[in-house]
Design a protein around this motif. Structure first.
Motif, PDB file in Angstrom:
ATOM      1  N   GLY A 352    -105.025 -16.946  22.245  1.00  0.00           N
ATOM      2  CA  GLY A 352    -105.462 -15.562  22.346  1.00  0.00           C
ATOM      3  C   GLY A 352    -106.549 -15.216  21.351  1.00  0.00           C
ATOM      4  O   GLY A 352    -106.351 -15.311  20.135  1.00  0.00           O
ATOM      5  N   GLY A 353    -107.696 -14.837  21.869  1.00  0.00           N
ATOM      6  CA  GLY A 353    -108.782 -14.406  21.003  1.00  0.00           C
ATOM      7  C   GLY A 353    -109.572 -15.564  20.414  1.00  0.00           C
ATOM      8  O   GLY A 353    -109.422 -16.724  20.804  1.00  0.00           O
ATOM      9  N   ILE A 362    -104.220 -11.042  12.874  1.00  0.00           N
ATOM     10  CA  ILE A 362    -103.472 -11.723  13.938  1.00  0.00           C
ATOM     11  C   ILE A 362    -102.192 -10.954  14.261  1.00  0.00           C
ATOM     12  O   ILE A 362    -101.723 -10.134  13.464  1.00  0.00           O
ATOM     13  CB  ILE A 362    -103.110 -13.175  13.539  1.00  0.00           C
ATOM     14  N   ARG A 363    -101.635 -11.246  15.451  1.00  0.00           N
ATOM     15  CA  ARG A 363    -100.321 -10.721  15.794  1.00  0.00           C
ATOM     16  C   ARG A 363     -99.579 -11.745  16.649  1.00  0.00           C
ATOM     17  O   ARG A 363    -100.192 -12.553  17.356  1.00  0.00           O
ATOM     18  CB  ARG A 363    -100.429  -9.393  16.524  1.00  0.00           C
ATOM     19  N   LEU A 364     -98.267 -11.664  16.594  1.00  0.00           N
ATOM     20  CA  LEU A 364     -97.412 -12.597  17.323  1.00  0.00           C
ATOM     21  C   LEU A 364     -97.403 -12.279  18.811  1.00  0.00           C
ATOM     22  O   LEU A 364     -97.346 -11.117  19.205  1.00  0.00           O
ATOM     23  CB  LEU A 364     -95.988 -12.509  16.772  1.00  0.00           C
ATOM     24  N   ARG A 365     -97.503 -13.308  19.630  1.00  0.00           N
ATOM     25  CA  ARG A 365     -97.333 -13.158  21.069  1.00  0.00           C
ATOM     26  C   ARG A 365     -95.881 -13.509  21.427  1.00  0.00           C
ATOM     27  O   ARG A 365     -95.232 -14.266  20.730  1.00  0.00           O
ATOM     28  CB  ARG A 365     -98.278 -14.100  21.828  1.00  0.00           C
ATOM     29  N   PHE A 366     -95.385 -12.935  22.530  1.00  0.00           N
ATOM     30  CA  PHE A 366     -94.038 -13.255  23.013  1.00  0.00           C
ATOM     31  C   PHE A 366     -92.991 -13.050  21.911  1.00  0.00           C
ATOM     32  O   PHE A 366     -92.162 -13.925  21.645  1.00  0.00           O
ATOM     33  CB  PHE A 366     -93.978 -14.695  23.537  1.00  0.00           C
ATOM     34  N   ARG A 367     -93.040 -11.886  21.262  1.00  0.00           N
ATOM     35  CA  ARG A 367     -92.137 -11.631  20.147  1.00  0.00           C
ATOM     36  C   ARG A 367     -90.670 -11.834  20.532  1.00  0.00           C
ATOM     37  O   ARG A 367     -89.867 -12.307  19.719  1.00  0.00           O
ATOM     38  CB  ARG A 367     -92.342 -10.202  19.633  1.00  0.00           C
ATOM     39  N   ASP A 368     -90.321 -11.475  21.753  1.00  0.00           N
ATOM     40  CA  ASP A 368     -88.923 -11.593  22.168  1.00  0.00           C
ATOM     41  C   ASP A 368     -88.487 -13.049  22.319  1.00  0.00           C
ATOM     42  O   ASP A 368     -87.294 -13.326  22.454  1.00  0.00           O
ATOM     43  CB  ASP A 368     -88.702 -10.858  23.491  1.00  0.00           C
ATOM     44  N   HIS A 369     -89.440 -13.970  22.318  1.00  0.00           N
ATOM     45  CA  HIS A 369     -89.107 -15.389  22.478  1.00  0.00           C
ATOM     46  C   HIS A 369     -89.296 -16.182  21.187  1.00  0.00           C
ATOM     47  O   HIS A 369     -88.784 -17.290  21.078  1.00  0.00           O
ATOM     48  CB  HIS A 369     -89.972 -16.021  23.575  1.00  0.00           C
ATOM     49  N   ALA A 370     -90.047 -15.647  20.252  1.00  0.00           N
ATOM     50  CA  ALA A 370     -90.317 -16.379  19.018  1.00  0.00           C
ATOM     51  C   ALA A 370     -89.093 -16.318  18.112  1.00  0.00           C
ATOM     52  O   ALA A 370     -88.582 -15.247  17.799  1.00  0.00           O
ATOM     53  CB  ALA A 370     -91.531 -15.789  18.310  1.00  0.00           C
ATOM     54  N   ILE A 371     -88.607 -17.478  17.698  1.00  0.00           N
ATOM     55  CA  ILE A 371     -87.420 -17.562  16.850  1.00  0.00           C
ATOM     56  C   ILE A 371     -87.729 -18.439  15.651  1.00  0.00           C
ATOM     57  O   ILE A 371     -88.307 -19.517  15.783  1.00  0.00           O
ATOM     58  CB  ILE A 371     -86.223 -18.140  17.629  1.00  0.00           C
ATOM     59  N   THR A 464    -103.243 -22.390  18.146  1.00  0.00           N
ATOM     60  CA  THR A 464    -103.393 -23.531  19.056  1.00  0.00           C
ATOM     61  C   THR A 464    -102.205 -23.624  20.010  1.00  0.00           C
ATOM     62  O   THR A 464    -102.354 -23.982  21.182  1.00  0.00           O
ATOM     63  CB  THR A 464    -103.519 -24.846  18.251  1.00  0.00           C
ATOM     64  N   GLU A 465    -101.005 -23.276  19.516  1.00  0.00           N
ATOM     65  CA  GLU A 465     -99.803 -23.307  20.353  1.00  0.00           C
ATOM     66  C   GLU A 465     -99.608 -22.025  21.150  1.00  0.00           C
ATOM     67  O   GLU A 465     -98.573 -21.841  21.798  1.00  0.00           O
ATOM     68  CB  GLU A 465     -98.569 -23.542  19.483  1.00  0.00           C
ATOM     69  N   CYS A 466    -100.617 -21.112  21.085  1.00  0.00           N
ATOM     70  CA  CYS A 466    -100.583 -19.840  21.841  1.00  0.00           C
ATOM     71  C   CYS A 466     -99.470 -18.906  21.385  1.00  0.00           C
ATOM     72  O   CYS A 466     -99.011 -18.043  22.136  1.00  0.00           O
ATOM     73  CB  CYS A 466    -100.443 -20.098  23.343  1.00  0.00           C
ATOM     74  N   LEU A 467     -99.021 -19.072  20.135  1.00  0.00           N
ATOM     75  CA  LEU A 467     -97.964 -18.224  19.599  1.00  0.00           C
ATOM     76  C   LEU A 467     -98.513 -16.962  18.946  1.00  0.00           C
ATOM     77  O   LEU A 467     -97.765 -16.000  18.750  1.00  0.00           O
ATOM     78  CB  LEU A 467     -97.114 -19.008  18.595  1.00  0.00           C
ATOM     79  N   ILE A 468     -99.776 -16.950  18.585  1.00  0.00           N
ATOM     80  CA  ILE A 468    -100.398 -15.747  18.038  1.00  0.00           C
ATOM     81  C   ILE A 468    -101.720 -15.502  18.757  1.00  0.00           C
ATOM     82  O   ILE A 468    -102.256 -16.398  19.442  1.00  0.00           O
ATOM     83  CB  ILE A 468    -100.672 -15.850  16.526  1.00  0.00           C
ATOM     84  N   GLU A 469    -102.223 -14.277  18.601  1.00  0.00           N
ATOM     85  CA  GLU A 469    -103.562 -13.971  19.078  1.00  0.00           C
ATOM     86  C   GLU A 469    -104.351 -13.289  17.982  1.00  0.00           C
ATOM     87  O   GLU A 469    -103.782 -12.607  17.113  1.00  0.00           O
ATOM     88  CB  GLU A 469    -103.509 -13.096  20.335  1.00  0.00           C
TER      89      GLU A 469
END
Length: 471
Positions: A352-353, A362-371, A464-469
């Motif tokens: 992202g971005g 930056i901000r976290l993507r898929f917050r409900d899935h990130a553990i 790179t892992e698409c966990l943040i944008e």
């Protein structure tokens, strides 16, 4: 929530084709579900009942029946799964046992009419029409995108795996005998009508599935007809049976279930061993020997008193513990939950971005899935350069094998790390990861790490892992 079956390589292409068809269907109907957040999804599922009312008066206590008489809701429910979907899915490759069960209740017992191997739709339809057999379709969220979206959000909402089964029953027939389940159940009536009878639980909040005979269960506490758009909830342990009444050509409903093996008892079994292990490092009393020949004794009264004392000591220590560490339950949830529903183009997920730099926000993507988890190093290595504890951020599950059993989802500890859409980091990165997880946005340069290089490398790894944008 049946966990049965194995993984087949061609399921990815089949799922994409079915996903495109489901997307077209859904586009023709205004959604009655709110997918903005897990909370809004659950709220729309049980509407007009409010969440606080549901959990105060119904959850784990008594059934809830919502007879809506709403054409919009009925049309949406029908789009989730129909008898006509079955023919197309059979042509793509379904298998008896793994994907479909053919069954009927005969003299209070379940009679399974499965054949061997791949399902032939004409044979299935013959059993349906002539033998009045029920079609039980396992885990339709593997093929229907709208169910995937619903169940993914429910898994985020409950923090527990959510499975589903579709039941299609011809008129004048019953698929299953009276029984109770070990899951919390939400029934959505999709097509036709279904006659339901509920009975008082013999085992409140049961931990097992069990069939009960008619002469033991007494009179129904609830009896009603479900029509398209209606919803029924009942707690685990509730004895129930259902049939399609005469005059209705067939009935289709989906059972959405959750909270299997998710009780305080399960959590204690999971968390206490780690707590005892950690406490024994600090408390010499837990490291003293058990009495000689204790394991050979029949009468262990004195030792029972000692064990009670140790448990109280453990409870006192627990009062000062900030974090309860789950071992297997958390791993099972991470490894087997549904991935984020990104539509049919999920394989083309991109970072992202722009590339993150030290001055990026930056901000976290898929917050409900990130553990974020902290766990022992699986390599059993001792090194000054590599701490003995690692941090992992990410998710693991696959839609194609969701709730299909250990055959489909078995992975070693290393396998889990390889499959996860995430990364492992040294323990020194924990506070920085917590910053990212808990903040709506964060500046890379403000991450709690010692050097700008570490901050930039962490952001780059997650990007790179698409966990943040990058904003």
């Amino acid at each position: 929530m049946p966990k049965k079956g194995g993984k087949h390589a061609d399921m990815g292409k089949e799922t994409q084709a079915q996903c495109k068809r489901a997307k077209l269907e859904a586009a023709c109907l205004p959604s009655v579900m709110s997918f903005e957040s897990p909370d809004s999804l659950f709220g729309s599922l049980i509407s007009p009942i409010k969440e606080e009312v549901f959990f105060r008066e119904y959850w784990e206590q008594k059934p809830l029946l919502l007879q809506r008489n709403d054409p919009l809701v009925a049309a949406y429910y029908q789009s989730l799964f129909q008898l006509s979907d079955l023919k197309e899915l059979c042509s793509q490759g379904l298998y008896y046992g793994r994907d479909v069960n053919i069954c009927r209740c005969v003299n209070g017992k379940k009679k399974v009419l499965n054949k061997e191997g791949r399902v032939n739709y004409m044979h299935l339809k013959k059993d349906f029409d002539q033998k009045k057999a029920t079609v039980q379709f396992h885990q339709p969220q593997r093929f229907k995108e709208e169910l995937w979206k619903i169940q993914e959000k429910l898994e985020c909402y409950f923090g527990s795996l959510v499975g589903s089964n579709v039941y299609i029953t011809p008129q004048g027939s019953q698929g299953l005998p009276p029984h109770y389940d070990d899951v919390e159940v939400f029934i959505l009536q999709l097509e036709g009508e279904k006659h339901w009878r509920l009975y008082k639980p013999m085992v409140h909040l049961a931990r097992d599935y069990n069939v009960e005979s008619e002469d033991r269960i007494g009179n129904p506490t609830h009896e009603f007809i479900l029509k398209p758009g209606d919803l029924l909830y009942f707690p685990r342990g509730t004895i129930h049976q259902a049939d399609t009444p005469l005059g209705t050509s067939y009935s289709t409903h989906v059972t959405i279930s959750t909270y299997q093996n998710n009780s305080w008892g399960d959590f204690l079994l999971d968390a206490i061993p780690g707590l005892v292990f950690d406490m024994a490092k600090e408390d010499v009393v837990l490291r003293t020997s058990i009495p000689r020949q204790l394991l050979m004794q029949v009468n262990t009264g004195d030792s029972t008193k000692k064990l009670s004392s140790l448990l109280r000591r453990l409870a006192d220590s627990l009062e000062n513990t900030r974090e309860l560490r789950s071992s297997d339950m958390k791993k099972d949830f991470i490894m087997h939950r549904l991935p984020p529903c990104l539509g049919c183009d999920s394989d083309s997920l991109t970072p992202g971005g722009k590339l993150p730099k030290i001055d990026s926000k930056i901000r976290l993507r898929f917050r409900d899935h990130a553990i974020i988890t902290v766990e022992p190093d699986q390599e059993n290595a001792v090194s000054m350069m590599k701490p003995p504890t690692l941090v992992c951020l990410g998710w693991c599950g696959e839609r194609e094998t969701h709730m299909m059993g250990t055959e489909a989802g078995t992975a070693s500890e290393d396998g889990m790390a390889q499959q996860a859409h995430g990364l492992r980091f040294p323990l020194s990165y924990l506070e920085a990861l917590k910053q990212i997880w808990s903040s709506s946005t964060v500046n890379v340069k403000e991450l709690n790490l010692t050097s700008d290089e570490e901050k930039e490398n962490l952001a780059l790894s997650l990007w790179t892992e698409c966990l943040i944008e990058v904003i």
